[in-house]
Scaffold this motif. Structure first.
Motif, PDB file in Angstrom:
ATOM      1  N   ARG A  42      -3.160  -4.947   9.812  1.00 52.68           N
ATOM      2  CA  ARG A  42      -4.147  -3.871   9.969  1.00 52.68           C
ATOM      3  C   ARG A  42      -4.266  -3.060   8.678  1.00 52.68           C
ATOM      4  N   LEU A  43      -3.125  -2.807   8.032  1.00 53.20           N
ATOM      5  CA  LEU A  43      -3.166  -2.088   6.758  1.00 53.20           C
ATOM      6  C   LEU A  43      -3.957  -2.859   5.711  1.00 53.20           C
ATOM      7  N   ALA A  44      -3.843  -4.185   5.728  1.00 49.26           N
ATOM      8  CA  ALA A  44      -4.552  -5.003   4.736  1.00 49.26           C
ATOM      9  C   ALA A  44      -6.066  -4.852   4.896  1.00 49.26           C
ATOM     10  N   VAL A  45      -6.533  -4.805   6.140  1.00 46.62           N
ATOM     11  CA  VAL A  45      -7.966  -4.589   6.395  1.00 46.62           C
ATOM     12  C   VAL A  45      -8.369  -3.202   5.912  1.00 46.62           C
ATOM     13  N   LEU A  46      -7.535  -2.205   6.207  1.00 51.83           N
ATOM     14  CA  LEU A  46      -7.804  -0.828   5.791  1.00 51.83           C
ATOM     15  C   LEU A  46      -7.786  -0.698   4.263  1.00 51.83           C
ATOM     16  N   GLN A  47      -6.890  -1.433   3.608  1.00 51.85           N
ATOM     17  CA  GLN A  47      -6.817  -1.387   2.148  1.00 51.85           C
ATOM     18  C   GLN A  47      -8.144  -1.769   1.509  1.00 51.85           C
ATOM     19  N   GLU A  48      -8.833  -2.749   2.068  1.00 53.52           N
ATOM     20  CA  GLU A  48     -10.122  -3.164   1.525  1.00 53.52           C
ATOM     21  C   GLU A  48     -11.152  -2.036   1.600  1.00 53.52           C
ATOM     22  N   LYS A  49     -11.057  -1.219   2.630  1.00 54.21           N
ATOM     23  CA  LYS A  49     -12.019  -0.128   2.807  1.00 54.21           C
ATOM     24  C   LYS A  49     -11.800   1.014   1.820  1.00 54.21           C
ATOM     25  N   VAL A  50     -10.583   1.166   1.319  1.00 53.52           N
ATOM     26  CA  VAL A  50     -10.264   2.324   0.465  1.00 53.52           C
ATOM     27  C   VAL A  50      -9.786   1.900  -0.918  1.00 53.52           C
ATOM     28  N   LYS A  51     -10.014   0.642  -1.290  1.00 56.78           N
ATOM     29  CA  LYS A  51      -9.405   0.087  -2.500  1.00 56.78           C
ATOM     30  C   LYS A  51      -9.855   0.776  -3.788  1.00 56.78           C
ATOM     31  N   ASP A  52     -10.991   1.453  -3.773  1.00 50.93           N
ATOM     32  CA  ASP A  52     -11.454   2.127  -4.984  1.00 50.93           C
ATOM     33  C   ASP A  52     -10.626   3.372  -5.296  1.00 50.93           C
ATOM     34  N   LYS A  53      -9.955   3.925  -4.293  1.00 52.98           N
ATOM     35  CA  LYS A  53      -9.229   5.176  -4.490  1.00 52.98           C
ATOM     36  C   LYS A  53      -7.745   5.098  -4.172  1.00 52.98           C
ATOM     37  N   ILE A  54      -7.334   4.186  -3.291  1.00 51.46           N
ATOM     38  CA  ILE A  54      -5.982   4.198  -2.734  1.00 51.46           C
ATOM     39  C   ILE A  54      -5.327   2.837  -2.880  1.00 51.46           C
ATOM     40  N   ILE A  55      -4.036   2.859  -3.186  1.00 51.11           N
ATOM     41  CA  ILE A  55      -3.202   1.655  -3.104  1.00 51.11           C
ATOM     42  C   ILE A  55      -2.248   1.862  -1.929  1.00 51.11           C
ATOM     43  N   ILE A  56      -2.331   1.000  -0.941  1.00 50.85           N
ATOM     44  CA  ILE A  56      -1.458   1.071   0.226  1.00 50.85           C
ATOM     45  C   ILE A  56      -0.226   0.199  -0.006  1.00 50.85           C
ATOM     46  N   ILE A  57       0.941   0.797   0.176  1.00 50.18           N
ATOM     47  CA  ILE A  57       2.215   0.069   0.088  1.00 50.18           C
ATOM     48  C   ILE A  57       2.870   0.140   1.464  1.00 50.18           C
ATOM     49  N   PRO A  58       2.859  -0.958   2.219  1.00 56.26           N
ATOM     50  CA  PRO A  58       3.472  -0.907   3.549  1.00 56.26           C
ATOM     51  C   PRO A  58       4.983  -0.665   3.471  1.00 56.26           C
TER      52      PRO A  58
END
Length: 342
Positions: free
Chosen positions: A68-84
């Motif tokens: 789910r985080l991977a899908v969310l990462q695509e939506k915010v990739k211009d501003k945020i890097i998600i590290i699970p």
């Protein structure tokens, strides 16, 4: 002698040879490491979100969550890097309770540390392969770090470990960012001394070897709140706390000034819903000071599929068996709001 030596464990190199990383996993990690390091070096202005369960419990809900985080990462990739967060070691204040996947790959069964090491390596590998996200873990036992060093993109040293010499020196040999939490008593100087030690070069004994390290320039602070002598939680995420830490950082002239704010633990008093408000307050502080904006590199958020927590014996899918976490719907909404506020 009271110690019972049960069995000789394979050394990390043997485990890595038994379970080597596929080429695509190695390439993903190399790419992600650079992106994350660029945030700490100031080359990138993206915001880090180190987000996930208080502790990893079972493979399927953890992988469901990271997917789910991977899908969310695509939506915010211009501003945020998600590290699970895939946290597989858990400090236990009294020594009792679930100590993490390395001890118990299945929290409902007996401890099996060899099986745990293999299981954790498999889980981190699967997370990278399936989601293209590299993850964070806590370094609770410095001697165990080598079993996972080729898989992790971020490591945290906890509030109980940050004063320990072996943790500091081991961190100095890492080539990824390592966050040093303030100790439970809250002293900023202790945390800054840990960062200084981790950024320095050292010679020391490690896993039966004399080794030397070059120092880790990406060692940085994590603010997680503190507890006073009366057992009361003392938050340290407010604007005044951030300014004070920034000024102390400058006085020590440490390179790559950076802090991650942990929105749970003593900052929230383990009231997991407070993480939403705390996250937004930290972003508000960043808007009021260019120094703070550059200094605060991200947030650490405890989040899972279901709100709250449960006991080890309960069977609610994707609900924390240690500290309470923010459920998925609230977490997704919060991440999207953070992206809008940046």
């Amino acid at each position: 002698m009271s110690m019972n030596f049960k069995r000789k464990m394979p050394v990390p190199e043997e485990i890595q040879a038994m379970y080597p990383l596929p080429e695509d996993v190695l390439k993903t990690k190399e790419k992600r490491d650079k992106e994350i390091i660029d945030v700490f070096s100031g080359k990138s202005d993206k915001f880090l979100l180190i987000i996930g369960p208080c502790s990893a419990d079972k493979e399927e809900p953890v992988m469901d969550y990271v997917g789910r985080l991977a899908v969310l990462q695509e939506k915010v990739k211009d501003k945020i890097i998600i590290i699970p967060r895939i946290y597989t070691n858990k400090p236990r204040t009294t020594g009792e309770g679930y100590k993490g996947m390395i001890h118990q790959p299945d929290p409902t069964k007996e401890e099996d540390i060899l099986e745990g090491l293999i299981h954790v390596r498999h889980l981190h590998t699967r997370a990278i392969k399936d989601t293209k996200l590299t993850c964070a873990d806590e370094m609770l036992y410095p001697e165990n770090y080598r079993y996972l060093y080729d898989l992790l993109s971020y490591v945290a040293v906890g509030a109980r470990s940050v004063e320990d010499q072996q943790h500091r020196l081991t961190a100095s040999g890492m080539d990824i960012p390592v966050g040093m939490k303030n100790p439970t008593a809250g002293d900023f100087s202790v945390m800054l001394n840990s960062i200084m030690a981790a950024q320095g070069s050292h010679n020391f004994l490690y896993r039966g070897w004399e080794i030397s390290t070059d120092g880790n320039p990406y060692a940085h602070a994590i603010l997680r709140g503190s507890v006073n002598k009366h057992g009361q939680n003392i938050p340290n995420y407010h604007y005044e706390d951030l300014i004070l830490l920034y000024e102390l950082y400058c006085q020590k002239n440490l390179p790559n000034r950076a802090v991650i704010v942990d929105t749970n633990h003593s900052n929230s008093g383990k009231k997991y819903l407070e993480q939403i408000r705390i996250s937004k307050e930290v972003l508000h502080s960043r808007r009021h000071s260019d120094d703070i904006k550059d200094f605060v590199k991200g947030l650490m958020i405890e989040s899972y599929i279901k709100d709250g927590n449960q006991t080890v014996d309960d069977t609610v899918y994707g609900k924390s068996i240690t500290d309470p976490c923010l459920g998925w719907e609230k977490s997704e909404k919060l991440v999207l709001e953070i992206a809008d506020l940046l």
